[in-house]
Each structure stands twice: as structure tokens, then as C-alpha cells.
Motif scaffolding. Structure first.
Motif, PDB file in Angstrom:
ATOM      1  N   GLY A   1      25.919  80.468  89.690  1.00  8.01           N
ATOM      2  CA  GLY A   1      26.011  81.881  89.374  1.00  8.01           C
ATOM      3  C   GLY A   1      24.889  82.403  88.504  1.00  8.01           C
ATOM      4  N   ALA A   2      23.810  81.635  88.360  1.00  7.02           N
ATOM      5  CA  ALA A   2      22.708  82.063  87.491  1.00  7.02           C
ATOM      6  C   ALA A   2      21.792  83.085  88.145  1.00  7.02           C
ATOM      7  CB  ALA A   2      21.890  80.840  87.057  1.00  7.02           C
ATOM      8  N   VAL A   3      21.951  83.302  89.457  1.00 10.90           N
ATOM      9  CA  VAL A   3      21.129  84.284  90.169  1.00 10.90           C
ATOM     10  C   VAL A   3      22.006  85.484  90.497  1.00 10.90           C
ATOM     11  CG1 VAL A   3      19.604  84.710  92.125  1.00 10.90           C
ATOM     12  CG2 VAL A   3      19.768  82.403  91.154  1.00 10.90           C
TER      13      VAL A   3
ATOM     14  N   THR B   1      15.082  80.401  99.535  1.00 10.09           N
ATOM     15  CA  THR B   1      16.425  80.889  99.855  1.00 10.09           C
ATOM     16  C   THR B   1      17.237  81.126  98.592  1.00 10.09           C
ATOM     17  OG1 THR B   1      16.630  79.872 102.026  1.00 10.09           O
ATOM     18  CG2 THR B   1      18.663  80.182 100.799  1.00 10.09           C
ATOM     19  N   ASN B   2      17.203  80.168  97.692  1.00  8.67           N
ATOM     20  CA  ASN B   2      18.122  80.176  96.564  1.00  8.67           C
ATOM     21  C   ASN B   2      17.710  81.072  95.406  1.00  8.67           C
ATOM     22  OD1 ASN B   2      20.085  78.412  97.642  1.00  8.67           O
ATOM     23  ND2 ASN B   2      18.820  76.634  97.161  1.00  8.67           N
ATOM     24  N   THR B   3      16.485  81.570  95.413  1.00 12.60           N
ATOM     25  CA  THR B   3      16.043  82.448  94.334  1.00 12.60           C
ATOM     26  C   THR B   3      16.075  83.918  94.707  1.00 12.60           C
ATOM     27  OG1 THR B   3      13.746  82.129  95.040  1.00 12.60           O
ATOM     28  CG2 THR B   3      14.574  80.686  93.283  1.00 12.60           C
ATOM     29  N   ASN B   4      16.365  84.204  95.961  1.00 13.88           N
ATOM     30  CA  ASN B   4      16.355  85.590  96.446  1.00 13.88           C
ATOM     31  C   ASN B   4      17.745  85.955  96.952  1.00 13.88           C
ATOM     32  OD1 ASN B   4      16.125  87.936  98.120  1.00 13.88           O
ATOM     33  ND2 ASN B   4      13.930  87.563  98.332  1.00 13.88           N
ATOM     34  N   PRO B   5      18.479  86.840  96.256  1.00 16.03           N
ATOM     35  CA  PRO B   5      19.857  87.165  96.667  1.00 16.03           C
ATOM     36  C   PRO B   5      19.961  87.709  98.083  1.00 16.03           C
ATOM     37  CG  PRO B   5      19.406  87.990  94.466  1.00 16.03           C
ATOM     38  CD  PRO B   5      18.098  87.525  95.014  1.00 16.03           C
ATOM     39  N   VAL B   6      18.985  88.515  98.504  1.00 19.94           N
ATOM     40  CA  VAL B   6      19.038  89.097  99.850  1.00 19.94           C
ATOM     41  C   VAL B   6      18.912  88.004 100.894  1.00 19.94           C
ATOM     42  CG1 VAL B   6      17.922  90.661 101.477  1.00 19.94           C
ATOM     43  CG2 VAL B   6      18.148  91.325  99.070  1.00 19.94           C
ATOM     44  N   VAL B   7      17.962  87.089 100.692  1.00 24.34           N
ATOM     45  CA  VAL B   7      17.779  85.989 101.640  1.00 24.34           C
ATOM     46  C   VAL B   7      18.984  85.051 101.599  1.00 24.34           C
ATOM     47  CG1 VAL B   7      16.346  84.016 102.265  1.00 24.34           C
ATOM     48  CG2 VAL B   7      15.276  86.122 101.458  1.00 24.34           C
ATOM     49  N   PHE B   8      19.494  84.779 100.390  1.00 22.60           N
ATOM     50  CA  PHE B   8      20.646  83.882 100.266  1.00 22.60           C
ATOM     51  C   PHE B   8      21.847  84.431 101.014  1.00 22.60           C
ATOM     52  CE2 PHE B   8      24.417  82.051  98.401  1.00 22.60           C
ATOM     53  CZ  PHE B   8      24.056  80.739  98.154  1.00 22.60           C
ATOM     54  N   ASN B   9      22.123  85.725 100.852  1.00 25.72           N
ATOM     55  CA  ASN B   9      23.326  86.327 101.434  1.00 25.72           C
ATOM     56  C   ASN B   9      23.183  86.662 102.910  1.00 25.72           C
ATOM     57  OD1 ASN B   9      24.493  86.218  98.878  1.00 25.72           O
ATOM     58  ND2 ASN B   9      23.905  88.303  98.367  1.00 25.72           N
TER      59      ASN B   9
END
Length: 547
Positions: free
Chosen positions: A139-141, A190-198
Motif C-alpha cells: 500500500g505504499a503506492v 508496473t508496480n510504481t505506476n498506479p495507472v499501469v498497475f490497475n
């Protein structure tokens, strides 16, 4: 998925002759027709059936947690550990040189990444990918809708070691099952960008690092096509291509006869077993797996089964052994109901704790009477409200149809009406993620770190954030004790604590395991290093066709 006792065939684990043998409680550790690379022809296409194309291929995002996602991404994403045939973690040397516990207090693990390990976009796999995954899953991002994976929250820091290929992971608390972390590993991009992650993995797989890469995800054709990854640094895959193709369960044998697929799961279908036994060029492979079928119970606020006493009464009216026999009796006459929520049936840790909640139809009726659910004719009411449960199953799945029919009959005896709601795969996933059901028939699976992997199922829901606790039944004692178990360094003591946790899980009727999966598959005889992997994962680069 089907039960823990099945038709056992010779050749399990040793590549011996493929001929039927007598039923047995558990089959061999692995049954994949092992061959060396020299014995296989170069090239060829493996056609792999799927139930549906998953919404997302990000396994750490709530829409990407299905087994369909796992089957595809295991061929294209890195991992730190695999599973040995005996169920223990085993270092994946194609991605890691080593992974060692380098300090006890604080617990510190040092990973050394293979020098040539590279993402498909040319970016080296480094310590930053480990750091980004840790942050994403804790949950750090801000804005990332991540499944909370057990173990990442116990990490205090992820830092660079002597160079970018050395990862130093320091834990705030003891976490003995650390081998289950970072499998699969997703890229920092992937893991540092919320848009890409979701949303970046919705019906596409943008970045990979496996023996295969993605050629196409075709939603119209219902296929996912993988081809050899030219950047792959490990053994060159024997296959040119793997094509995942959506095939309705009832059509699997005919699809193979039409040369559209190369294998199919027998599961609990006597008809599929008979078809496989009479189809030239097929062999039946079998090795007990970690998977199981279960009933997920919705006990969330406002649900019909929110009252734990009502859940217990309903559960006492369900004869799980009868369901097991009804569903898989043709292919597994000695099968027994699964009696543990945490450990697989073939594990040395396994204990049948289902006696905490035994089947007793008469007692179930008495319990319902005491709760004010009065029987009028064949049905029970409390006031003007009928006792009626929605059972969500997979549309077109004969196993779900059999279980639904058996549940309707069993619960009708105590005055409870079961209304089956068969849904197609994606719609069923939505119903599960939104807790839009009373009972839901679903598959489950343990891992080589079973307690850590179980934690999301008993997570405390917060709004739409369920982790994997789709029935929204939360118990603080279960959460606390399971946490204690995952931090206990002694294997025997850890299993003892977990045994008490499982008994409590039965008491609160969080879910009802039905039967374990022995892993029975109909496979083309020419296919090698593939079939029934047992507790292990498929080695995609080794699959091939005999010369």
C-alpha cells in the motif's frame, strides 16, 4: 478440480509404461512423460484449453487472481522459487544465482539475480523490481488496487547490495515462509505506476521475462498466443508457440478430436475419462495436486448467512462426503472429503479437522428451529422471509451442475431452498469480487508456503478491499493465530498452531472445502515433459513433442 483419491496409472514420476492400475489414495509425485531435449523435435505448437480469457494478467491486482491468469503468466513472468515434487520450495536457478538467509536478527535474505536476466523491453531485472513489488503490495503506492500478499508487510526494507543484481531484504518480523515472496515478480515499471498497475494489464501483457513472450491477446478469437522469447537467457524452449484457447468444458473431448487442443483435464467427469480411454493417441496422466473445490460462504454484513449460528446449521445439513462421491465417484471411488483449509491432503502436515462441523441433517433442522426458521410445508420461514440461498456456479460446467443438484436436494430436506445461478467465467469473477452470492462454488489452491498464501483469504475487508476474503467473514482470532503461525520458525510448532487455526475456521464456517484434486489429464502420447505436474509447476521451456 477433483478428489484426493483417483484412478492411478503407472509411469507416475518415472516415465514408465502408461497403463491403468488400481485405484489408490494418492498417485505419484509427478507424471509428465520426462524426456531430454535431445529426444524432442525442435518446434511445434501446444494448444492449451482455458475456461475464459481473464480480465487482467496482473496477478497482484484483484481482477487478475484467477487460475486462468496463472496458467498464462507462469510462462512469461519470473519467479524466485519453484516447488519440488515433494512440495518443498526449490530455488529457480533460471532467475536467481542464489537466495540465502544471511542474518537471523533481524531476518535478512540476500538474493543474487542471474546476470543475464532481462525484461522483454531490454531493461535488466534488478533490485529495484524487488523494491517496487514490496512497496506496491504494502500500500505504499497511492492509488494502486493491490491484493495484499502475506509476507510483504513483514519486510522492513529492500535495498541494493553490492551491485544492482544483489537484493538485500530485511524483515521487521520473523517470516519463515519467505521463499514464497516475489513469485511471480513483476517489473518496477508496473508496480510504481498506479495507472499501469490497475489497468495496464487488462487483456494484455506489456512486459515479460520468461522463456516465452506474448504475440497476441485476441479477445475476439478468445486466444492468447505465446512465442519464443529471443531475449531468454535460459535453455531454449523446444516449442515454437503456445496457444491458449477458450474451450467450454463440455466441448473438451471433441475439441481435441478436432485437433484444436492437445490435452484436457478429466476433472470429475466420468464421460471425459471414458472418452480419453477410447481415443487413439491419448494417455491418462495423474499426480495429486494442491488444488481443491470449495463452497465460499458469504457471511458479510447484510448477507443471509451473516449469522454464524445460521451458517453452522446450514453447514451441518451439507453432506460433503456424499457430494464427493456423487461428483467424482466414477473416477475416484475411494475419494474422501477434504478436511483442512490450510494444508493439502497429501501433505505430512495434513489433519482432517472437519469433525468440528460434522454432517447431521436432523441436528441441522433442530438448530434452524431454535433460530426461529420455522418449517411450513417443505420450506422454512422466519416471519414472511423464506430461507433461500443463491448458489453461484460456472455456466456450462457439469461439475457445478452436479454439485448444485446435490446441494439443492440435501438442503431441501431441512427446508432450505437453493437457487443455482450459473454464470460465465468473467461474470462469476465479478460476483465473487463483489460478494454477490450466498454460496459460491470455486476452486482453491495452496502453495509451497501454505500459511503465508492463506492469509489473504482471512483478511479483514475494508469496503471493496477484500484481498481474497470474498465471503467477508472475518475473525480476529483466526487472523492473529495465523499471523503467529507464519512467524513461528519451527516447522512442527508452526503446523501445530495452524491445526488450531483450521479448527477455528471450521467453527466460524468461513468456507467448506469439498475434495482435493489428484490432477487427472488426457494428454497426447507424443507430448513430453507435460501432463500431471503434481505439486510442481510446469516447466514451459522443457515442453515438447517426441521426435
Amino acid at each position: 478440480m477433483i478428489a484426493a483419491a483417483a484412478l492411478v496409472l503407472s509411469g507416475c514420476g518415472d516415465g514408465g509404461a502408461d497403463r491403468p492400475a488400481l485405484p489408490s489414495a494418492y498417485a505419484g509425485k509427478i507424471d509428465i512423460n520426462p524426456m531430454t531435449a535431445a529426444e524432442l523435435r525442435d518446434g511445434g505448437e501446444l494448444r492449451w484449453p482455458l475456461e475464459y480469457i481473464p480480465d487482467s494478467f496482473n496477478r497482484y491486482q484483484p481482477t487478475g487472481t484467477s487460475h486462468q491468469t496463472e496458467m498464462v503468466t507462469d510462462a512469461v513472468m519470473p519467479r524466485t522459487f519453484r516447488t519440488a515434487p515433494d512440495g518443498k520450495p526449490k530455488l529457480d536457478t533460471e532467475y536467481l544465482v542464489s537466495a540465502d538467509l544471511t542474518n537471523q536478527l533481524p531476518q535478512t535474505v540476500t538474493y543474487v539475480i542471474q546476470p543475464a536476466a532481462t525484461w522483454s523491453d531490454g531493461t535488466p531485472i534488478t533490485w529495484r523490481d524487488f523494491e517496487a513489488q514490496w512497496k506496491a503490495l504494502t500500500g505504499a503506492v497511492p492509488g494502486e488496487q493491490a491484493v495484499r500478499e502475506q509476507g510483504y508487510g513483514e519486510i522492513a526494507s529492500v535495498k541494493r547490495g553490492s551491485d544492482d543484481k544483489h537484493v538485500v531484504v530485511t524483515f521487521a518480523d520473523q517470516f519463515p515462509e519467505w521463499q514464497g515472496l516475489f513469485s511471480p515478480l513483476y517489473p518496477a515499471s508496473t508496480n510504481t505506476n498506479p495507472v499501469v498497475f490497475n489497468t495496464g494489464w487488462l487483456r494484455k501483457i506489456p512486459t515479460t521475462a520468461g522463456p516465452f513472450k506474448v504475440q497476441e491477446v485476441n479477445a475476439l478469437a478468445n486466444t492468447v498466443t505465446l512465442v519464443r522469447n529471443e531475449r531468454w537467457w535460459g535453455p531454449r524452449p523446444k516449442l515454437d508457440k503456445i496457444t491458449f484457447k477458450v474451450v467450454p468444458p463440455n466441448d473438451l473431448p471433441d475439441a481435441l478430436l478436432r485437433n484444436e487442443i492437445d490435452f484436457y483435464p478429466i476433472e470429475s467427469s466420468g464421460e471425459r475419462l471414458r472418452r480419453a480411454q477410447t481415443t487413439p493417441g491419448l494417455v491418462i496422466r495423474q499426480a495429486t495436486e494442491r488444488g481443491y473445490d470449495q463452497l465460499i460462504v458469504n457471511g458479510g454484513p447484510g448477507a443471509v448467512l451473516a449469522d454464524v449460528q445460521l451458517r453452522r446449521a446450514i453447514a451441518r445439513g451439507i453432506d460433503r462426503q456424499a457430494i464427493t462421491k456423487k461428483v467424482i465417484g466414477q473416477v475416484a471411488p475411494n475419494a474422501k472429503q477434504l478436511g483442512n483449509h490450510l494444508f493439502p491432503a497429501n501433505s505430512w502436515r495434513y489433519t482432517d479437522n472437519s469433525g468440528v462441523l460434522p454432517y447431521d441433517s436432523a441436528a441441522a433442522g433442530q438448530d434452524l428451529d431454535a433460530l426461529g426458521w420455522v418449517k411450513r410445508g417443505d420450506r422454512r420461514f422466519r416471519g414472511a422471509t423464506p430461507l433461500q440461498l443463491r448458489l453461484v456456479t460456472t455456466a456450462g460446467d457439469p461439475v457445478g451442475d452436479v454439485i448444485a443438484a446435490e446441494l439443492r436436494e440435501q438442503l431441501f430436506r431441512i427446508g432450505v431452498v437453493v437457487v443455482p445461478q450459473p454464470l460465465l467465467g468473467p461474470a462469476k469473477d465479478v460476483a465473487m469480487r463483489t460478494s454477490n452470492f450466498d454460496l459460491l462454488l470455486a476452486g482453491g489452491s495452496t502453495s509451497n508456503t501454505p500459511l503465508a498464501s492463506a492469509r489473504p483469504r482471512f483478511y479483514q475487508p475494508v469496503g471493496a478491499d477484500l484481498a481474497a476474503n470474498y465471503g467477508r467473514i472475518y475473525n480476529q482470532q483466526i487472523d492473529d493465530d495465523l499471523g503467529d503461525a507464519t512467524e513461528e520458525p519451527d516447522d512442527t510448532q508452526r503446523a501445530t498452531i495452524a491445526d488450531g487455526v483450521d479448527q477455528l475456521i471450521w467453527t466460524v464456517v468461513h468456507s467448506l472445502p469439498l475434495y482435493a484434486d489428484p490432477g487427472i489429464y488426457a494428454v497426447r502420447t507424443s507430448l513430453a515433459n507435460f501432463g500431471a505436474p503434481g505439486l510442481t509447476e510446469v516447466d514451459y521451456s522443457a515442453i515438447g513433442f517426441a521426435s
